[in-house]
Design an enzyme around this catalytic site. Structure first.
Site, PDB file in Angstrom:
ATOM      1  N   PRO A   2       0.824  -1.216   0.000  1.00  0.00           N
ATOM      2  CA  PRO A   2       0.000   0.000   0.000  1.00  0.00           C
ATOM      3  C   PRO A   2       0.857   1.264   0.000  1.00  0.00           C
ATOM      4  O   PRO A   2       1.857   1.343   0.714  1.00  0.00           O
ATOM      5  CB  PRO A   2      -0.819  -0.121   1.290  1.00  0.00           C
ATOM      6  CG  PRO A   2      -0.164  -1.173   2.105  1.00  0.00           C
ATOM      7  CD  PRO A   2       0.621  -2.035   1.190  1.00  0.00           C
ATOM      8  N   GLU A   3       0.477   2.232  -0.815  1.00  0.00           N
ATOM      9  CA  GLU A   3       1.178   3.513  -0.862  1.00  0.00           C
ATOM     10  C   GLU A   3       0.275   4.571  -0.214  1.00  0.00           C
ATOM     11  O   GLU A   3      -0.754   4.230   0.368  1.00  0.00           O
ATOM     12  CB  GLU A   3       1.518   3.856  -2.319  1.00  0.00           C
ATOM     13  CG  GLU A   3       2.385   2.765  -2.978  1.00  0.00           C
ATOM     14  CD  GLU A   3       2.754   3.063  -4.421  1.00  0.00           C
ATOM     15  OE1 GLU A   3       2.865   4.236  -4.780  1.00  0.00           O
ATOM     16  OE2 GLU A   3       2.934   2.104  -5.200  1.00  0.00           O
TER      17      GLU A   3
END
Ligand SMILES: [Zn+2]
Length: 282
Positions: A2-3
């Site tokens: 996840p960013e």
């Protein structure tokens, strides 16, 4: 992994469920998930603390408690679930927080790279992070000066969390394509106009990612649909949405990097260095 937009999406979903709840007990099921303090101190400190808010810094979740901050980094495969009623822990659950209102916050993490900190001052964990790309601190002027203070390939520099916080492989590739910059361009060669385009592109792709609730390409499905709107990421061999040229994939610092050779041409003076750069990177 996840960013920034994916973490932001998770936080927005958790906030209404968790704010105001009080932690009753902590069940740490995999010791190394906890980076700090000791498991004994962790278990003793949490009960009685209320969840007051949840913030995001870079790709970290910062759960503000009455007397401390619970910082969580999901890394490769971490996920946070809120479960109501009796809960039977699963094989990959690393930490369970029993909350008031018969609720459990479950941190599950099959690959075990995720980390949790319980600290009084979140600055201790965040001290090396660069600016937030959606904050006022991040300006075109700052970006131009910061790029020129270094001499690194754009792709590797943008992934460096001490330079700018929150970007990962997806949003970096998307931003570079939007700004029409080759991922191997040396940061000190960027003009003021290019820095301005890159600044806008970074904001644009992150905001679009948040608007679309992130991308669901990891094996933890998070409900977002940004993956259906990628310009270049994971689209090697497909047509560039701008010019129709076939998207290419190269390795930069061991990270798969997607770009359009037509829209993101490398400046000629840097072509000569390309073979050297490739060798160093792969
Ligand atoms: Zn193109």
């Amino acid at each position: 992994m996840p960013e920034l937009p994916e973490v932001e999406t998770i936080i927005r979903a958790l906030r209404p469920a968790l704010i105001g709840k009080v932690i009753l007990s902590a069940d740490l099921r995999w010791k190394r998930t906890l980076a700090s303090p000791s498991p004994a101190k962790f278990r003793k400190s949490l009960p009685g603390q209320q969840i007051q808010d949840i913030y995001r810094r870079a790709k970290f979740l910062d759960v503000k408690l009455s007397h401390a901050h619970l910082i969580i980094h999901l890394r490769m495969s971490g996920d946070l679930l809120v479960v109501l009623g009796g809960y039977q822990p699963g094989k990959h659950d690393r930490l369970l927080l029993k909350l008031t209102d018969d609720m459990t916050l479950v941190f599950s993490d099959p690959r075990k790279f995720g980390r949790v900190w319980l600290v009084e001052d979140p600055g201790v964990v965040f001290q090396d992070l660069g600016p937030e790309p959606l904050s006022d601190e991040f300006t075109p002027l700052w970006l131009h000066a910061a790029l020129h203070a270094r001499r690194r390939k754009l792709k590797t520099l943008l992934l460096d969390q001490t330079f700018l916080a929150g970007l990962g492989n997806i949003y970096t590739d998307e931003a570079l394509h939007t700004a029409r910059l080759h991922p191997l361009t040396s940061s000190d060669k960027i003009t003021v106009e290019q820095a301005n385009s890159l600044w806008m592109a970074i904001r644009q792709v992150l905001e679009e990612g948040i608007r679309r609730n992130g991308a669901s390409i990891d094996w933890v499905y998070r409900g977002g649909d940004f993956q259906n709107h990628f310009r270049v990421y994971g689209r090697q061999g497909e047509a560039c949405p701008v010019c129709g040229t076939s998207i290419e994939r190269i390795l930069v610092g061991q990270r798969g990097t997607h770009y359009c050779p037509q829209c993101q041409a490398l400046p000629e003076e840097e072509m000569a260095d390309l073979s050297v750069i490739h060798q160093k990177d792969c």
